[in-house]
Each structure stands twice: as structure tokens, then as C-alpha cells.
Design an enzyme around this catalytic site. Structure first.
Site, mmCIF file in Angstrom:
data_model
loop_
_atom_site.group_PDB
_atom_site.id
_atom_site.type_symbol
_atom_site.label_atom_id
_atom_site.label_comp_id
_atom_site.label_asym_id
_atom_site.label_seq_id
_atom_site.Cartn_x
_atom_site.Cartn_y
_atom_site.Cartn_z
ATOM 1 C CD1 TRP A 10 4.542 11.171 3.982
ATOM 2 C CD2 TRP A 10 3.585 13.003 4.482
ATOM 3 N NE1 TRP A 10 5.635 11.995 4.235
ATOM 4 C CE2 TRP A 10 5.161 13.375 4.675
ATOM 5 C CE3 TRP A 10 2.706 13.976 4.559
ATOM 6 C CZ2 TRP A 10 5.499 14.530 5.002
ATOM 7 C CZ3 TRP A 10 3.238 15.285 5.327
ATOM 8 C CH2 TRP A 10 4.704 15.516 5.150
ATOM 9 C CE LYS A 11 0.836 3.300 2.552
ATOM 10 N NZ LYS A 11 0.738 1.869 2.687
ATOM 11 C CG HIS A 94 -0.838 2.884 -3.134
ATOM 12 N ND1 HIS A 94 -1.699 1.904 -2.086
ATOM 13 C CD2 HIS A 94 0.635 2.799 -2.895
ATOM 14 C CE1 HIS A 94 -0.698 1.538 -1.217
ATOM 15 N NE2 HIS A 94 0.474 2.115 -1.462
ATOM 16 C CD GLU A 96 -2.501 1.721 0.951
ATOM 17 O OE1 GLU A 96 -2.725 2.871 1.283
ATOM 18 O OE2 GLU A 96 -1.710 0.734 1.971
ATOM 19 N N GLY A 233 5.917 3.691 2.870
ATOM 20 C CA GLY A 233 4.871 4.087 3.486
ATOM 21 C C GLY A 233 5.082 4.592 5.118
ATOM 22 N N GLY A 234 5.109 3.316 5.884
ATOM 23 C CA GLY A 234 5.137 3.661 7.465
ATOM 24 C C GLY A 234 6.596 4.407 7.709
HETATM 25 P P1 PGA Z 1 4.526 0.539 3.590
HETATM 26 O O1 PGA Z 1 3.736 1.220 2.652
HETATM 27 O O2 PGA Z 1 6.289 1.002 3.583
HETATM 28 O O3 PGA Z 1 3.896 0.982 5.055
HETATM 29 O O4 PGA Z 1 4.461 -0.823 3.591
HETATM 30 C C1 PGA Z 1 4.410 1.247 1.169
HETATM 31 C C2 PGA Z 1 3.245 1.802 0.341
HETATM 32 O O5 PGA Z 1 2.108 1.444 0.433
HETATM 33 O O6 PGA Z 1 3.721 2.607 -0.484
#
Ligand code: PGA
Length: 248
Positions: A10-11, A94, A96, A233-234
Site C-alpha cells: 500500500w506504500k 524496497h 523507494e 503497488g498501485g
Molecule cells: P507498482 O508498485 O505496482 O505501483 O508498480 C510495486 C511496488 O513498488 O512494490
């Protein structure tokens, strides 16, 4: 046989009220899933998510964990704190975090060791940037990340680990790696684990693909022999989309 595992990441999204709503919608949609289903949520949503998923087939994960037991680590959350509230999985390394928060293979290693010591199941992320791929360094990069990230981790502990191959250029960009590109690199990653731990251990390790995985491309990616799941993610932020990926 490796049981497929689809995990949402979910970030930094969802308040507790939003989390409760999303999980309420998700539960019936994935109740008959054949794969393992995980949602990795912000720290503030974990208790809510654990309560909302109780009795369901959805496990809850965090998005990071401290490498120390306790003490002067302002802003960090310990493995013991996560375990206490029912966390089962934790994302580590991750891209990020590597790109924006100074995470290195060494800190990834320390966090992974700490998670395993406390009975949390790490989802350890590796992956190359676009520049690295274009200059032919993909294999060197993921090999270095695996060797550094798993330094000193035993074969017995590896049973509780999931690896996520996430090419940085595919994350949140809508640019998915082709299933051939994903398979090729994941197969290579498995061979690196085979060199480190032996073939039978590597054959048991679950390796996910992550990076713009969605309801449209999930089945093709999941059809690849070495791809054992996805880190989403998204597409994990909407119940219907995530459920479609889960039921690839
Ligand atoms: P994304 O992110 O599906 O939005 O590309 C994947 C993730 O960062 O784990």
C-alpha cells in the site's frame, strides 16, 4: 511445489477508515483464492488490518522494520512491536527506501536478520534501475543485492523468506517488464541462490515479480515457471483490481 504469493504494497496510502473499507470489500472477493494473499500496509493501519482480516485468508505485513531490538532509533519500529500487533510479513529493501531513505544492502541485511530472529517473514526486494539495465548491469546488480542482503542468513531461515524482483524502472510507471524479461532475471536470481545455498533450497524459494503488475498482465507473468507471485503497488489500492490480480 512453491505456493504462489500475491502481496499488496500500500506504500504511504490509506487512513484507518479507508483501510477498514478496502479490506471489507476485499475479503469476499479473495476468499476462494488459491494463492497466499498478503497486504503490506502503513504502520498506523496494521492493527486495523489485523482486526479486519481476522478469520480470513489475508495475512498482514509491514513495509519496513528496524534492525535493532529497541532503544535510541527515533522514527523506527521494532520487530517485537510488529509481532505484538499481529504482523506476519515485512517488506525490506524496497527500491523507494533504497533510493529516498538511504537503504543499502548492509541495512537490508541487518533488517532481514532482525525480522527472521523475531519470526517475521521478510519480503526482500531487489532490482535494477533503467540506467543499469541499459548498460547491461542487471545481473551484476541483482547478484550484489542478493549476496549483500542475505549475508550470513542460513538455509533454514531462507524457508521463511520471499524475494521480490522489482525492476526500478517498472515501479509505478505503468511500464511492466515483459514476462520474458521478468522470467529471465528471476531465473537468474534463483541461480544466484542456488550458488549460495544449493539447488534444492533455491528451488523452494518463492520469488515474486513487482512493478506495474495489474489485472491485465498478471496471468501472463504468473504463467512463467520461475515467477511465484507478485508485489503489487498501485493495483492493490482498489479491492476489485487487487482481487483480479490475486485470481490471475
Ligand atoms: P507498482 O508498485 O505496482 O505501483 O508498480 C510495486 C511496488 O513498488 O512494490
Amino acid at each position: 511445489m512453491r505456493k504462489p504469493i500475491i502481496a499488496g504494497n500500500w506504500k504511504m496510502n490509506k487512513t484507518n477508515a479507508e483501510a477498514e473499507k478496502l479490506i471489507g470489500e476485499l475479503k469476499p472477493l479473495v476468499a476462494d483464492a488459491k494463492c497466499e494473499v498478503v497486504i503490506c500496509v502503513p504502520y498506523t493501519c496494521i492493527a486495523t488490518a489485523v482486526k479486519a482480516t481476522a478469520g480470513s485468508n489475508i495475512a498482514v505485513g509491514a513495509e519496513n522494520v528496524a534492525w535493532a531490538d529497541a532503544g535510541a532509533f527515533t522514527g523506527e519500529i521494532s520487530a517485537e512491536m510488529l509481532k505484538e500487533i499481529g504482523t506476519e510479513y515485512v517488506i525490506i529493501g524496497h527500491s523507494e527506501r533504497r533510493q529516498m531513505f538511504g537503504e543499502t544492502d548492509e541495512t537490508v541485511n541487518k533488517r532481514t536478520v532482525q525480522a527472521l530472529k523475531n519470526g517475521l517473514k521478510p519480503i526482500v526486494c531487489v532490482g535494477e534501475t533503467l540506467a543499469e539495465r541499459e548498460s547491461g548491469k542487471t545481473e551484476t546488480v541483482v547478484k550484489t543485492q542478493v549476496k549483500g542482503g542475505f549475508d550470513g542468513i542460513s538455509a533454514a531461515d531462507l524457508k521463511n523468506v520471499v524475494v521480490a524482483y522489482e525492476p526500478v524502472w517498472a515501479i509505478g510507471t505503468g511500464k511492466t517488464a515483459t514476462s520474458e524479461q521478468a522470467e529471465e532475471t528471476i531465473k537468474y536470481i534463483r541461480s544466484v541462490f542456488a550458488d549460495l545455498y544449493g539447488k534444492s533450497v533455491a528451488d523452494e524459494l518463492r520469488i515474486q515479480y513487482g512493478g506495474s503488475m495489474n489485472p491485465k498482465n498478471a496471468s501472463e507473468l504468473m504463467a512463467q515457471p520461475d515467477i511465484d507471485g507478485g508485489l503489487i503497488g498501485g493495483a492493490s489500492l482498489k479491492a476489485e483490481d487487487f482481487a483480479k490480480v490475486v485470481k490471475y
